[in-house]
Design an enzyme around this catalytic site. Structure first.
Site, mmCIF file in Angstrom:
data_model
loop_
_atom_site.group_PDB
_atom_site.id
_atom_site.type_symbol
_atom_site.label_atom_id
_atom_site.label_comp_id
_atom_site.label_asym_id
_atom_site.label_seq_id
_atom_site.Cartn_x
_atom_site.Cartn_y
_atom_site.Cartn_z
ATOM 1 N N GLY A 146 0.796 -1.217 0.000
ATOM 2 C CA GLY A 146 0.000 0.000 0.000
ATOM 3 C C GLY A 146 0.826 1.263 0.000
ATOM 4 N N HIS B 176 7.653 -8.305 2.991
ATOM 5 C CA HIS B 176 7.751 -6.945 2.449
ATOM 6 C C HIS B 176 8.717 -6.850 1.271
ATOM 7 C CE1 HIS B 176 5.445 -6.010 5.897
ATOM 8 N NE2 HIS B 176 6.422 -5.718 6.732
ATOM 9 N N LYS C 288 15.532 3.853 6.476
ATOM 10 C CA LYS C 288 15.511 3.962 5.017
ATOM 11 C C LYS C 288 14.993 2.668 4.410
ATOM 12 C CE LYS C 288 19.372 3.718 2.588
ATOM 13 N NZ LYS C 288 20.669 4.097 1.983
ATOM 14 N N ARG D 96 26.358 0.573 10.088
ATOM 15 C CA ARG D 96 25.747 0.192 8.809
ATOM 16 C C ARG D 96 25.432 -1.295 8.749
ATOM 17 N NH1 ARG D 96 28.994 0.321 4.759
ATOM 18 N NH2 ARG D 96 27.315 0.345 3.217
#
Length: 511
Positions: free
Chosen positions: A198, A257, A357, A478
């Site tokens: 969505g 996802h 992110k 990271r």
């Protein structure tokens, strides 16, 4: 398994019917966090923009005992109303909401729920169109689905069942869940929600890919070197480690996802925008992906931050001692078809990283050598969140008298280009799709089956080989130290040490 007959193999394609009025929306698990933080705010968002079906009613159902005042307090706890007009709309919205308390495994509670539905529907002439949103843990999916069908299913009218992830724990448990739902609910009535489908930039992928000729011509193994899909969260489990430890980052984010994003990124052009045409192409992609090879995977687990202010995963009191649960994973998969054969698709996901992110990064091949030496590769980057954007990194002549090349970009930043348009929340978009009867952005049964076939062998391998320890990485870093080496081993070239994408602020027009 040959003896498993999926619902999609036998169903007749149902008619896509939009619910424009007289809908009863039942939120099961109405006292939980998901309903409070996502479902009710999304319903209010649709209501305030006049997208809810006319004459709708909303009923919360859960085991928790509470009165109407307490229920309304929970409903509005995560809804923001910065203006008097929105405050009035919220009051009106709460007037549509009511609550029924009952068990998830007993008929009596569902019978009370049915009485409440009928009482409200009498005001609308008795028309019974019911949407059941299961904001519930997966261990009660089956008894609730059975209780609803037996006691609350409308005799006349439309019924739809929205099911939240996780859809099982592996291939076998997913099939068990499907088999438990299939005899009582038709596939056309089930809407398996993955909220990433969505999100605005994920929904935009169909337009970007198939409405732009220059992308269509280069979207294949002859021009693309590698593809990365990255998910970063800047926070850890924050006291929810016990729950997360049973799932891990691969099940939590990658199998659903990120894999959904990959299928849209890689699929062939659908015949039309119809839900089944789109989902057919996604399934074809999944069937072309072999099970993930453990050698194409690295896993990590965060330790405390460098300054000691943030605890490591194992320092969470809810996490089992010595847990090997992965809070970070990077894995590479390949699609064995004519378009993508040999192109690595690298998925990366982690918690307690350096920033928030989610993005897709498509790196193209090197330009022909001769005129140039070591030119940076072109990259198409699609930022899903935050700061939704699409930018193409390209090479251009540096202004001046020299012939030096510089890396620059064609930049579509949404908050600047579309500053007057609001981007809807993912749950709002998906609930609206459900009201319309549009399955395009929901997961089909055979699609779910194919996705688990890709991941289940890897998940079982990691669970069976306890000697495999996740690589440590500091909270706020990271990721594991070997991440760059891992990504480079699949052909990714990193040139942007001196390049920074300009995140420009939206400017108000003076016109």
């Amino acid at each position: 398994m040959a003896d498993v007959l999926l619902a999609s193999q036998t169903r007749e394609e149902g008619r896509q019917v939009e619910l424009k009025e007289n809908a009863t929306i039942v939120v099961l698990g109405a006292s939980g966090d998901l309903a409070k933080k996502k479902t009710f705010p999304a319903l209010f968002g649709l209501y305030r923009n006049n997208y809810l079906p006319k004459n709708s009613n909303i009923i919360g159902y859960a085991r928790t005992k509470m009165d109407q005042e307490e229920f309304e307090k929970r409903v509005k706890s995560n809804i923001k109303t910065p203006t008097p007009d929105l405050e009035e709309k919220l009051k009106s919205f709460l007037g549509m909401c009511s609550y029924v308390s009952g068990a998830y495994d007993k008929d009596e509670g569902f019978q009370e729920l049915n009485k409440k539905c009928e009482e409200l529907e009498k005001k609308n002439g008795g028309e019974a169109n019911r949407i059941f949103y299961m904001a519930l843990p997966p261990n009660v999916f089956t008894p609730v689905a059975q209780g609803l069908k037996k006691n609350v299913y409308p005799e006349k009218g439309i019924a739809r069942l929205i099911v939240e992830k996780p859809f099982g724990h592996d291939l076998e448990s997913s099939r068990d869940l499907q088999k438990s739902l299939a005899p009582i609910w038709n596939e056309d009535e089930i809407f398996r929600i993955d909220h990433y489908l969505g999100k605005e930039m994920v929904k935009n992928l169909l337009i970007l890919r198939f409405a732009n000729a220059f992308l269509g011509a280069t979207w294949n193994r002859h021009y693309i070197s590698n593809v990365q899909i990255t998910f970063k969260e800047p926070f850890g489990t924050e006291g929810r480690g016990g729950y997360f430890d049973e799932i891990g980052i691969i099940r939590d984010v990658m199998q659903n996802h990120l894999l959904q994003v990959l299928t849209i990124l890689a699929m062939e052009r659908p015949i039309s925008f119809s839900p089944e045409d789109i989902r057919d192409e996604k399934v074809r992609v999944l069937r072309a992906i072999p099970p993930i090879d453990p050698k194409d995977v690295i896993i990590g687990q965060y330790t405390k931050s460098a300054d000691g202010s943030k605890p490591g995963y194992l320092e969470d009191d809810t996490v089992p001692e010595g847990s090997n649960c992965a809070t970070f994973a990077a894995l590479t998969m390949f699609i064995k078809n004519e378009r993508w054969d040999g192109v690595p698709f690298i998925l990366k996901a982690g918690k307690a990283l350096d920033q928030a992110k989610v993005e897709m990064r498509v790196q193209f091949n090197d330009v022909t050598s001769g005129m140039f030496k070591e030119l940076p590769r072109n990259e198409l980057v699609i930022r899903i969140q935050p700061d939704e954007s699409v930018y193409l990194k390209m090479n251009s002549k540096l202004p001046g008298l020299s012939m030096l090349a510089a890396t620059t970009e064609l930049d579509l930043t949404y908050k600047r280009r579309f500053s007057d348009l609001a981007i809807p929340e993912a749950y709002e978009a998906l609930l609206l799709d459900c009201f319309k009867g549009d399955h395009s952005n929901f997961v089909r049964d055979d699609e779910l089956d194919a996705s688990w076939k890709v991941f289940t062998p890897l998940l079982h391998y990691l669970e069976e080989h306890k000697e495999i320890k996740p690589d440590p990485y500091e909270y706020g870093s990271r990721g594991p130290a070997n991440l760059d080496e891992f990504v480079a081993s699949y052909g990714y070239k990193r040139y942007d040490m001196d390049y920074h994408w300009p995140q420009t602020e939206a400017q108000k027009s003076n016109l």
